[in-house]
Design an enzyme around this catalytic site. Structure first.
Site, PDB file in Angstrom:
ATOM      1  N   LYS A 184       0.732   9.606  -7.902  1.00  0.00           N
ATOM      2  CA  LYS A 184      -0.171   9.307  -5.934  1.00  0.00           C
ATOM      3  C   LYS A 184      -0.741  10.478  -6.488  1.00  0.00           C
ATOM      4  CE  LYS A 184       3.119   7.172  -3.118  1.00  0.00           C
ATOM      5  NZ  LYS A 184       4.165   6.502  -2.413  1.00  0.00           N
ATOM      6  N   GLN A 206       7.271  11.305   0.905  1.00  0.00           N
ATOM      7  CA  GLN A 206       8.021  10.104   0.364  1.00  0.00           C
ATOM      8  C   GLN A 206       9.272   9.604   1.240  1.00  0.00           C
ATOM      9  OE1 GLN A 206       5.900   8.219  -2.123  1.00  0.00           O
ATOM     10  NE2 GLN A 206       7.671   6.807  -2.553  1.00  0.00           N
ATOM     11  N   ASP A 249       0.086   7.055   5.665  1.00  0.00           N
ATOM     12  CA  ASP A 249       1.082   5.657   5.735  1.00  0.00           C
ATOM     13  C   ASP A 249       0.639   4.753   6.790  1.00  0.00           C
ATOM     14  OD1 ASP A 249       2.858   5.514   3.080  1.00  0.00           O
ATOM     15  OD2 ASP A 249       4.384   7.315   4.206  1.00  0.00           O
TER      16      ASP A 249
HETATM   17  N1  GUN Z   1       8.615   4.303  -0.455  1.00  0.00           N
HETATM   18  C1  GUN Z   1       8.797   3.302  -0.761  1.00  0.00           C
HETATM   19  N2  GUN Z   1       6.772   2.474  -0.547  1.00  0.00           N
HETATM   20  C2  GUN Z   1       6.711   3.885   0.352  1.00  0.00           C
HETATM   21  C3  GUN Z   1       5.128   4.396   0.635  1.00  0.00           C
HETATM   22  O1  GUN Z   1       4.535   3.174   1.311  1.00  0.00           O
HETATM   23  N3  GUN Z   1       5.475   5.974   1.619  1.00  0.00           N
HETATM   24  C4  GUN Z   1       6.556   5.960   1.421  1.00  0.00           C
HETATM   25  N4  GUN Z   1       6.267   7.559   2.334  1.00  0.00           N
HETATM   26  N5  GUN Z   1       7.279   6.110   1.097  1.00  0.00           N
HETATM   27  C5  GUN Z   1       7.920   4.570   0.282  1.00  0.00           C
END
Ligand code: GUN
Length: 301
Positions: free
Chosen positions: A55, A99, A122
Site C-alpha cells: 500500500k 490494517q 476503507d
Molecule cells: N485486512 C484485510 N483486508 C483489509 C482491508 O481491506 N482493510 C483493512 N484495513 N484491513 C484489511
C-alpha cells in the site's frame, strides 16, 4: 460453449492506478495539493506486513504522500486511539487505514469509529456504511466505499457494460468488508441481489440463478463448475493458501471458486491471483484522491 473470458484484474488495476496518478498530478498542478495516505499496522502479522508494504509503495508510485505507522503488538487501545486522533487532525493526511486484524486487547469497532469518516478510505466507519446502504438506484454513494467490492464492481462493469439493471446477482459471503457492501453496490445498480452464506439451504441451486456470482466466503474451491449458470460472470474474491505439496514448500493460492471446472461454464471469470486482488490497492488510491477532493470541495474526476 466457448471457454470463459479470463478477467485480467492486474491489467485493469494498472489502468486505474495510472488514472489516479493523472488526477494526483492535476491536483498538484492546479491546486498545489498532494493527497496523503496514512497506514497503521499494529503487530507483526506476516500477511498484514506484506499488504501494508505494497500500500505504501503504490501510494508513492501514484505520486501521493505516504506514511506508515508501525506499532508493537502489545499496544494499548488508548495509544492507537491517540494516534488516530492525531491523524484526524493532520491536514496533510487525507486517508487513514488501520490494517485489520488488530490484536485482541484492541476493539476494531472502537478504532474504526474513531476515524474521521471523511478520511475513512476503507469505508468501514458506520457513517460510510450508512451512506452506502442509503444510496438510491443509479446513484453513487456520497460516502467512501470499501475498496474490494468497489474494485469488483469496476471489473463487473468492464465485462457487462455500464448497465447491470435487472441482472440476478448472488453474493456468497456476508462480511462487513466484502459481502455486505458488495450487495449494497449491486442493489444500487438495480440488480436483484441475493446474499447467501454458510447457513443458506441448497447453496448450489441459489448460485445457479446468478448472472453475476460474487464469491467471498474464504473456503478454497468451494464453488464448483456445476453451480454456475452458463455464461455467468464470476468474480472470485477468495484468497486461500493450499497445503504445500512438499514439506517446507509454499502452498498454492486458490480462490473460493474451482477455477478449472468453472471456466468451462462461465462467460467470464476472475483468476486467483491476478483478479480482484490487485483492484483492492488501486481502489484504495482512488478513495484517497476522492477523500482529498471532497474534503476541500474540489471536483472529483
Ligand atoms: N485486512 C484485510 N483486508 C483489509 C482491508 O481491506 N482493510 C483493512 N484495513 N484491513 C484489511
Amino acid at each position: 460453449m466457448a471457454e470463459a473470458r479470463i478477467i485480467d484484474g492486474k491489467a485493469f488495476a494498472e489502468k486505474v492506478r495510472a488514472g489516479v496518478a493523472g488526477r494526483v498530478a492535476a491536483l498538484a498542478r492546479e491546486h498545489g495539493l498532494t493527497p496523503g495516505l496514512a497506514v497503521v499496522l499494529v503487530g507483526e502479522n506476516p500477511a498484514s506486513q506484506v499488504y501494508v508494504r505494497s500500500k505504501g509503495r503504490a501510494s508513492e508510485e501514484a505520486g501521493m504522500r505516504s506514511w506508515t505507522h508501525r506499532l508493537p503488538a502489545a499496544t494499548e487501545e488508548a495509544e492507537l486511539l491517540a494516534l488516530v486522533a492525531r491523524l484526524n487532525g493532520d491536514d496533510a493526511v487525507d486517508g487513514i487505514l488501520v490494517q485489520l486484524p488488530l490484536p485482541p486487547q484492541i476493539s476494531a469497532e472502537a478504532v474504526i469509529e474513531a476515524i474521521d469518516p471523511a478520511k475513512d478510505v476503507d469505508g468501514f466507519h458506520p457513517v460510510n456504511v450508512g451512506r452506502l446502504a442509503a444510496t438510491g438506484a443509479g446513484q453513487r454513494s456520497r460516502g467512501l466505499v470499501p475498496c474490494t467490492p468497489l474494485g469488483a464492481l469496476m471489473l463487473i462493469k468492464d465485462v457487462r457494460g455500464p448497465s447491470l439493471s435487472g441482472l440476478e446477482a448472488v453474493v456468497v459471503g456476508r462480511s462487513n468488508i466484502v459481502g455486505k457492501p458488495m450487495a449494497h453496490l449491486l442493489l444500487a445498480e438495480s440488480c436483484t441481489v441475493t446474499v447467501a452464506h454458510s447457513r443458506t439451504r441448497d447453496l448450489a441451486a441459489v448460485c445457479r440463478r446468478a448472472d453475476l456470482l460474487v464469491a467471498a466466503v474464504g473456503r478454497a474451491r468451494m464453488i464448483a463448475g456445476d453451480w454456475i449458470r452458463p455464461g455467468a460472470t464470476v468474480i472470485d474474491v477468495g484468497i486461500n493458501r493450499l497445503e504445500p505439496a512438499e514439506p517446507g514448500g509454499k502452498g498454492r493460492l486458490v480462490g473460493d471458486v474451482d477455477f478449472e471446472s468453472a471456466r468451462a461454464v462461465a462467460g467470464a471469470i476472475t483468476p486467483v491471483p491476478g483478479g480482484v486482488g490487485p483492484m483492492t490497492i488501486a481502489c484504495l488510491l482512488h478513495n484517497t484522491v476522492t477523500a482529498a477532493c471532497r474534503r476541500r470541495g474540489l471536483a472529483e474526476d
